[in-house]
Design a protein around this motif. Structure first.
Motif, PDB file in Angstrom:
ATOM      1  N   TRP A  50       0.394  -0.951  -0.289  1.00 57.47           N
ATOM      2  CA  TRP A  50      -0.154   0.331  -0.365  1.00 57.47           C
ATOM      3  C   TRP A  50       0.888   0.790  -0.356  1.00 57.47           C
ATOM      4  CZ3 TRP A  50      -4.506   1.845  -1.560  1.00 57.47           C
ATOM      5  CH2 TRP A  50      -4.969   3.135  -0.830  1.00 57.47           C
ATOM      6  N   LEU A  51       2.150   1.385   0.455  1.00 58.51           N
ATOM      7  CA  LEU A  51       2.573   2.056   1.196  1.00 58.51           C
ATOM      8  C   LEU A  51       3.600   2.983  -0.573  1.00 58.51           C
ATOM      9  CD1 LEU A  51       3.850   2.131   4.386  1.00 58.51           C
ATOM     10  CD2 LEU A  51       2.755   3.553   3.875  1.00 58.51           C
ATOM     11  N   GLU A  52       3.763   1.647  -1.404  1.00 59.08           N
ATOM     12  CA  GLU A  52       4.414   2.124  -2.293  1.00 59.08           C
ATOM     13  C   GLU A  52       3.808   2.822  -3.495  1.00 59.08           C
ATOM     14  OE1 GLU A  52       7.684  -0.988  -5.642  1.00 59.08           O
ATOM     15  OE2 GLU A  52       7.273  -1.782  -3.959  1.00 59.08           O
ATOM     16  N   LEU A  53       2.217   1.710  -3.575  1.00 55.47           N
ATOM     17  CA  LEU A  53       1.532   2.087  -4.490  1.00 55.47           C
ATOM     18  C   LEU A  53       1.035   3.876  -4.157  1.00 55.47           C
ATOM     19  CD1 LEU A  53      -0.575   2.089  -6.624  1.00 55.47           C
ATOM     20  CD2 LEU A  53      -2.307   0.991  -4.664  1.00 55.47           C
ATOM     21  N   CYS A  54       0.761   4.070  -3.182  1.00 56.61           N
ATOM     22  CA  CYS A  54       0.703   5.670  -2.643  1.00 56.61           C
ATOM     23  C   CYS A  54       1.939   6.501  -2.898  1.00 56.61           C
ATOM     24  CB  CYS A  54       0.676   5.212  -0.846  1.00 56.61           C
ATOM     25  SG  CYS A  54      -1.227   5.284  -0.911  1.00 56.61           S
ATOM     26  N   ALA A  75       1.263   3.539 -12.496  1.00 55.84           N
ATOM     27  CA  ALA A  75       1.141   2.849 -11.480  1.00 55.84           C
ATOM     28  C   ALA A  75       0.304   1.353 -11.816  1.00 55.84           C
ATOM     29  CB  ALA A  75       1.016   2.889  -9.623  1.00 55.84           C
ATOM     30  N   GLY A  76       0.104   1.203 -13.136  1.00 60.85           N
ATOM     31  CA  GLY A  76      -0.803   0.144 -13.318  1.00 60.85           C
ATOM     32  C   GLY A  76      -0.591  -1.429 -12.980  1.00 60.85           C
ATOM     33  N   PRO A  77       0.670  -1.525 -14.234  1.00 55.20           N
ATOM     34  CA  PRO A  77       1.087  -2.518 -14.021  1.00 55.20           C
ATOM     35  C   PRO A  77       1.146  -3.488 -12.528  1.00 55.20           C
ATOM     36  CG  PRO A  77       2.518  -1.111 -15.591  1.00 55.20           C
ATOM     37  CD  PRO A  77       1.549  -0.021 -14.797  1.00 55.20           C
ATOM     38  N   PHE A  78       1.856  -2.282 -11.504  1.00 52.26           N
ATOM     39  CA  PHE A  78       2.954  -2.196 -10.043  1.00 52.26           C
ATOM     40  C   PHE A  78       1.359  -2.982  -9.616  1.00 52.26           C
ATOM     41  CE2 PHE A  78       1.846  -1.744  -5.729  1.00 52.26           C
ATOM     42  CZ  PHE A  78       3.564  -2.036  -5.179  1.00 52.26           C
ATOM     43  N   CYS A  79      -0.223  -2.247 -10.280  1.00 55.13           N
ATOM     44  CA  CYS A  79      -1.243  -2.869  -9.236  1.00 55.13           C
ATOM     45  C   CYS A  79      -1.650  -4.405  -9.753  1.00 55.13           C
ATOM     46  CB  CYS A  79      -2.309  -2.053  -9.225  1.00 55.13           C
ATOM     47  SG  CYS A  79      -2.160  -0.575  -7.932  1.00 55.13           S
ATOM     48  N   PHE A  80      -1.279  -4.662 -10.965  1.00 52.26           N
ATOM     49  CA  PHE A  80      -2.050  -5.546 -11.838  1.00 52.26           C
ATOM     50  C   PHE A  80      -0.963  -6.775 -11.113  1.00 52.26           C
ATOM     51  CE2 PHE A  80      -2.033  -8.703 -15.239  1.00 52.26           C
ATOM     52  CZ  PHE A  80      -3.612  -9.147 -15.886  1.00 52.26           C
ATOM     53  N   GLN A  81       0.134  -6.741 -11.363  1.00 56.67           N
ATOM     54  CA  GLN A  81       1.414  -7.383 -11.265  1.00 56.67           C
ATOM     55  C   GLN A  81       0.636  -8.671  -9.497  1.00 56.67           C
ATOM     56  OE1 GLN A  81       5.184  -6.414 -10.896  1.00 56.67           O
ATOM     57  NE2 GLN A  81       5.887  -8.325 -10.240  1.00 56.67           N
ATOM     58  N   HIS A  82       0.746  -7.202  -8.732  1.00 57.89           N
ATOM     59  CA  HIS A  82       0.431  -7.215  -7.084  1.00 57.89           C
ATOM     60  C   HIS A  82      -1.351  -7.882  -6.706  1.00 57.89           C
ATOM     61  CE1 HIS A  82       4.439  -6.832  -6.267  1.00 57.89           C
ATOM     62  NE2 HIS A  82       4.286  -5.512  -6.833  1.00 57.89           N
ATOM     63  N   PHE A  83      -1.667  -6.964  -6.711  1.00 54.96           N
ATOM     64  CA  PHE A  83      -3.048  -6.985  -6.792  1.00 54.96           C
ATOM     65  C   PHE A  83      -4.100  -7.772  -7.524  1.00 54.96           C
ATOM     66  CE2 PHE A  83      -2.208  -2.807  -4.540  1.00 54.96           C
ATOM     67  CZ  PHE A  83      -1.458  -3.426  -3.462  1.00 54.96           C
ATOM     68  N   ILE A  84      -3.970  -8.222  -8.571  1.00 56.41           N
ATOM     69  CA  ILE A  84      -4.570  -8.704  -9.129  1.00 56.41           C
ATOM     70  C   ILE A  84      -3.844 -10.338  -9.661  1.00 56.41           C
ATOM     71  CG2 ILE A  84      -5.540  -8.958 -11.821  1.00 56.41           C
ATOM     72  CD1 ILE A  84      -7.088  -6.735  -9.844  1.00 56.41           C
TER      73      ILE A  84
END
Length: 88
Positions: A50-54, A75-84
């Motif tokens: 969460w801190l990295e995404l923020c 940040a989309g690729p980061f979210c996709f990789q870690h959260f999806i």
């Protein structure tokens, strides 16, 4: 992640549908996908993500992240990789 896929995956992560990704949205998503216990007061790995995404989106950790900030920050690729996908 490009173009329309940002909007699609943003909606997946915006669990409560309020047009912003919040700490609670991501925690709920990870609970559903990985079985993380939402009742635990702190999940150090989750907190770090969460801190990295923020940081990537340049928002306060108590703010929601709107789609515009997500697109601007790439940040989309980061979210996709870690959260999806749930990559560690």
């Amino acid at each position: 992640m490009q173009g329309r896929s940002y909007g699609f995956w943003f909606k997946v992560m915006d669990v409560d549908g309020d047009d912003g990704i919040s700490f609670e949205d991501i925690l709920t998503l990870l609970h559903e996908k990985r079985g993380w216990d939402k009742k635990e007061p702190h999940l150090s790995k989750f907190d770090a993500l969460w801190l990295e995404l923020c940081d990537l989106c340049q928002v306060s950790t108590t703010d929601m992240i709107p789609l515009k900030k997500m697109k601007e920050s790439q940040a989309g690729p980061f979210c996709f990789q870690h959260f999806i996908l749930g990559d560690e």
